[in-house]
Design an enzyme around this catalytic site. Structure first.
Site, PDB file in Angstrom:
ATOM      1  N   GLU A  86       0.844  -1.187   0.000  1.00  0.00           N
ATOM      2  CA  GLU A  86       0.000   0.000   0.000  1.00  0.00           C
ATOM      3  C   GLU A  86       0.890   1.252   0.000  1.00  0.00           C
ATOM      4  OE1 GLU A  86      -2.295  -0.179   3.558  1.00  0.00           O
ATOM      5  OE2 GLU A  86      -2.993   1.874   3.419  1.00  0.00           O
TER       6      GLU A  86
ATOM      7  N   ASP B 205      -1.254  -1.825   5.673  1.00  0.00           N
ATOM      8  CA  ASP B 205      -1.107  -1.384   7.059  1.00  0.00           C
ATOM      9  C   ASP B 205      -2.108  -2.096   7.951  1.00  0.00           C
ATOM     10  OD1 ASP B 205       0.821   0.337   6.259  1.00  0.00           O
ATOM     11  OD2 ASP B 205      -0.482   2.111   6.195  1.00  0.00           O
TER      12      ASP B 205
ATOM     13  N   ASP C  77      -4.433  -1.248   9.757  1.00  0.00           N
ATOM     14  CA  ASP C  77      -5.503  -0.342  10.175  1.00  0.00           C
ATOM     15  C   ASP C  77      -6.710  -0.520   9.259  1.00  0.00           C
ATOM     16  OD1 ASP C  77      -4.879   0.854   7.779  1.00  0.00           O
ATOM     17  OD2 ASP C  77      -3.836   2.555   8.676  1.00  0.00           O
TER      18      ASP C  77
ATOM     19  N   ASP D  24      -8.013   1.322   6.854  1.00  0.00           N
ATOM     20  CA  ASP D  24      -7.777   1.525   5.431  1.00  0.00           C
ATOM     21  C   ASP D  24      -7.056   0.336   4.821  1.00  0.00           C
ATOM     22  OD1 ASP D  24      -9.036   3.872   5.015  1.00  0.00           O
ATOM     23  OD2 ASP D  24      -7.265   5.138   5.376  1.00  0.00           O
TER      24      ASP D  24
END
Ligand code: 0RA
Length: 667
Positions: free
Chosen positions: A454, A527, A529, A531
């Protein structure tokens, strides 16, 4: 260098390797069920939805063992509004007399409170063939906050209650009964282990129970479920009776539905009486329609336990069908054309079910889902081969159609290979690979991995952390297109997706060829998280829809970058999530000295060496393999549609129902 603390992290949450401060008392405790509660993952593969449903599999497998052995004919499953699940059978009942090894305890108590490991259960009378992982009902007991076993045996009804693996009171004699026999296990999964919101999916239980009835045609399984627990999307009844005298033949007919077939009839049968080496049942049919994006659908079972990893029984089926078809070609003078037929040509477009029953099943693979008994291969081949020869000979019209179609497959395959060879040669060394791809240096695809990362900054770290020879990096810009609500045209014009395809070396959908893949594995690295999870979901949807075979063959993975770094003096550890961090703080970082706790905002923030050790180095990293839930194909479809499709209302409802529950993408 990898510190001891880090090594421990990747061995899973447990206390350190240092055993010097264990006393005899501690060791005694560890012989009970404490280790199961401490490390549930070791016994049921995690604490997510899949693991939760494994509890059900474990209990119903015990009842199925009674049915398979001819001692039980009926199993009842009830899912109650309280979240309790009960499974009862009319088998022999768990023995309640004093256990030979522990004369002070009933056999029932020992079976429910001791891990069934090796020697302890050497007494044959107390053996069951066990579930896939053979962990036994004691593991379910350890992970339930309330579990009651009722046994009707010797014209007497007994009951015993447990909580978190420990007896709550003694075994009770509830008096005489004349008309009942068998075992009932009623349990509630412990929220301390599975989380406060963990709930069985009624639809998943329903399908698991139904599949069992197909696999043991002599058994009747009754299903009951509080109507409130059935979600609208699932459309399953709150009461049903499963009884399929037709066995796998019925199962295959249901699976094939209204698809056109290459042959008029399916080919199904079962081996004659068990001669002591086991028995076999199978059902096979071919359809040019394929199965969604997948070309074939092959399901195998051992002692009614699914083996999504395949194994020796599947190999036996493949061998029988391939050899049988080749032999038929010899008889009918087609041997020249049929000379190139391979197993792949015969198994293309096939819907195939094979189920075997053997005494001591052995399983292999990371998730122990592949049968490895060598004798199973010949057992199946021998059972299937003769009937297949007869089936072909008795319907020459169908047999010829099947043969011609397999020959066509082999010719197509050879043509494709030729075209590929030409393409490779004419492309003289350099393909036009996307500029942002940092390719690996190894020539062939064997042992290589593509990391899809990403963003550019994470891409930079990954480039430093990788093994140049075997690991390639492709950074993506933010979120890729949601393919579930886009047209094929739009998908093909999307720059990120087209870069991805070129890097992978493949076409999409029908044009996808597994053999073209330029890497052995594909790893999604985002990541830790929200997103990151969204990007991963978009990518998985893309692969699920457009690169059939990539997930089926177990080649798609998700990297598991840590969220926290813990440091105390020279001791360093990484934690995957909050729960893991808390666990480490409770078990490993208990000494004196300040604890430094760092939270990574993203992959780009990690040092290359950290990223390497925790996430990329095959020797020390942790990854999740993306798999498709096997007895659940229709609902995988529905789920992908719900989560990724155009209808936001379905998605909203789903999220409301499942909030905090989805830990692992289970497609
Ligand atoms: C141990 C020994 C015997 C049966 C069972 C366990 C048993 C376990 C479960 C779990 C669910 N249903 C079950 N039914 C039976 C054999 C007992 C005998 O020889 O009579």
């Amino acid at each position: 260098m990898v510190s001891a603390a880090k090594k421990d992290l990747f061995a899973g949450p447990k206390s350190g390797n240092d055993t010097s401060n264990y006393s005899a008392k501690d060791i005694e405790v560890l012989e009970g069920l404490e280790p199961v509660r401490l490390r549930p993952g070791m016994y049921i593969g995690g604490t997510d939805a899949r693991a939760l449903h494994h509890l059900f599999a474990e209990v119903i497998d015990n009842s199925m063992d009674e049915a398979v052995a001819g001692h039980a004919s009926r199993i009842e499953v009830e899912y109650e509004i309280s979240g309790h699940l009960s499974i009862s059978d009319n088998g022999r009942g768990i023995p309640v007399d004093p256990h030979p090894k522990y004369p002070k305890k009933s056999a029932l108590e020992v079976i429910l409170t001791e891990l069934h490991s090796g020697g302890k259960f050497s007494n044959k009378a107390y053996e069951t063939s066990g579930g896939l992982h053979g962990v036994g009902v004691s593991v379910v007991n350890a992970l339930s906050d309330d579990l009651v076993v009722e046994v009707a045996r010797n014209k007497t009804l007994y009951s015993m209650t447990f909580s978190r693996g420990k007896p709550v009171g003694k075994i009770k004699n509830l008096g005489a009964i004349n008309n009942r026999r068998g075992t009932k296990v009623r349990f509630h999964p412990d929220p301390e282990i599975f989380g406060p919101k963990a709930k069985f999916s009624a639809a998943r239980l329903f399908r698991m129970a139904r599949a069992k009835a197909y696999l043991q045609p002599g058994v009747e399984i009754r299903w009951k479920c509080a109507p409130e627990l059935v979600q609208e999307l699932d459309a399953i009844p709150s009461e049903a009776t499963f009884h399929f005298p037709g066995g796998l033949a019925d199962y295959l007919k249901e699976t094939m539905g209204a698809k056109t077939m290459i042959t008029e009839d399916i080919f199904a049968g079962r081996s004659k009486k068990d001669t002591g080496h086991g028995r076999v049942e199978w059902a096979v049919g071919w359809t040019p329609a394929g199965f969604g994006e997948a070309d074939n659908l092959i399901r195998s079972y051992c002692n009614t336990v699914p083996t999504p990893g395949g194994g020796t029984h599947e190999a036996g089926l493949r061998a029988a069908l391939t050899k049988g078809l080749r032999a038929y070609a010899d008889i009918t003078g087609m041997s020249k054309k049929a000379a190139n037929i391979t197993t792949d040509d015969v198994m293309s477009s096939i819907g195939a079910l094979v189920s075997i029953f053997i005494k001591s099943p052995e399983f292999q693979g990371q998730t122990k889902d592949r049968l490895s008994n060598t004798e199973a291969s010949k057992l199946v081949e021998n059972a299937v081969r003769d009937p297949f020869d007869h089936w072909l000979a008795s319907s020459p019209k169908d047999a010829t159609k099947l043969l011609e179609w397999a020959i066509q497959n082999s010719e197509d395959r050879l043509k494709r290979r030729k075209a590929r060879d030409v393409k490779r040669k004419s492309a003289t060394k350099k393909l036009r690979l996307p500029g942002k791809l940092s390719d690996c240096s190894r020539k062939g695809s064997e042992g290589t991995e593509l990391f899809i990362v990403e963003g550019d900054s994470a891409g930079g770290s990954a480039k430093q952390a990788r093994n140049r020879e075997t690991q390639a990096i492709l950074p993506l810009k933010g979120k890729i297109l949601n393919v579930e609500s886009a047209t094929m045209d739009k998908i093909q014009r999307n720059a990120e997706i087209s870069d991805l395809c070129v890097a992978l070396g493949v076409g999409l959908g029908k044009r996808f060829e597994l053999d073209d893949l330029r890497y052995e594995r594909v790893v999604i690295m985002t990541d830790a998280d929200v997103d990151g999870a969204h990007i991963a979901a978009l990518l998985i949807t893309f692969f699920y829809r457009y690169t059939p075979g990539l997930i089926d063959t177990g080649r798609l993975y998700m990297a598991m970058p840590p969220l926290y770094k813990l440091k105390q003096g020279s001791k360093i550890a990484y934690a995957i999530d909050d729960a893991h961090k808390d666990h480490l703080l409770e078990t490993e970082f208990t000494g004196r000295g300040k604890i430094e706790l760092g939270r990574f905002k993203g992959l780009g923030e990690m040092m290359a060496s950290q990223l390497k050790d925790t996430t990329m180095n095959p020797k020390t990293r942790k990854m999740i393999r993306i798999t498709i839930d096997d007895d659940n194909l229709p609902s995988t479809e529905a789920l992908v549609e719900t989560l990724m499709g155009k209808r936001a209302d379905l998605r909203f409802q789903y999220i409301q129902d499942h909030a905090q529950f989805i830990e692992e993408l289970d497609i």
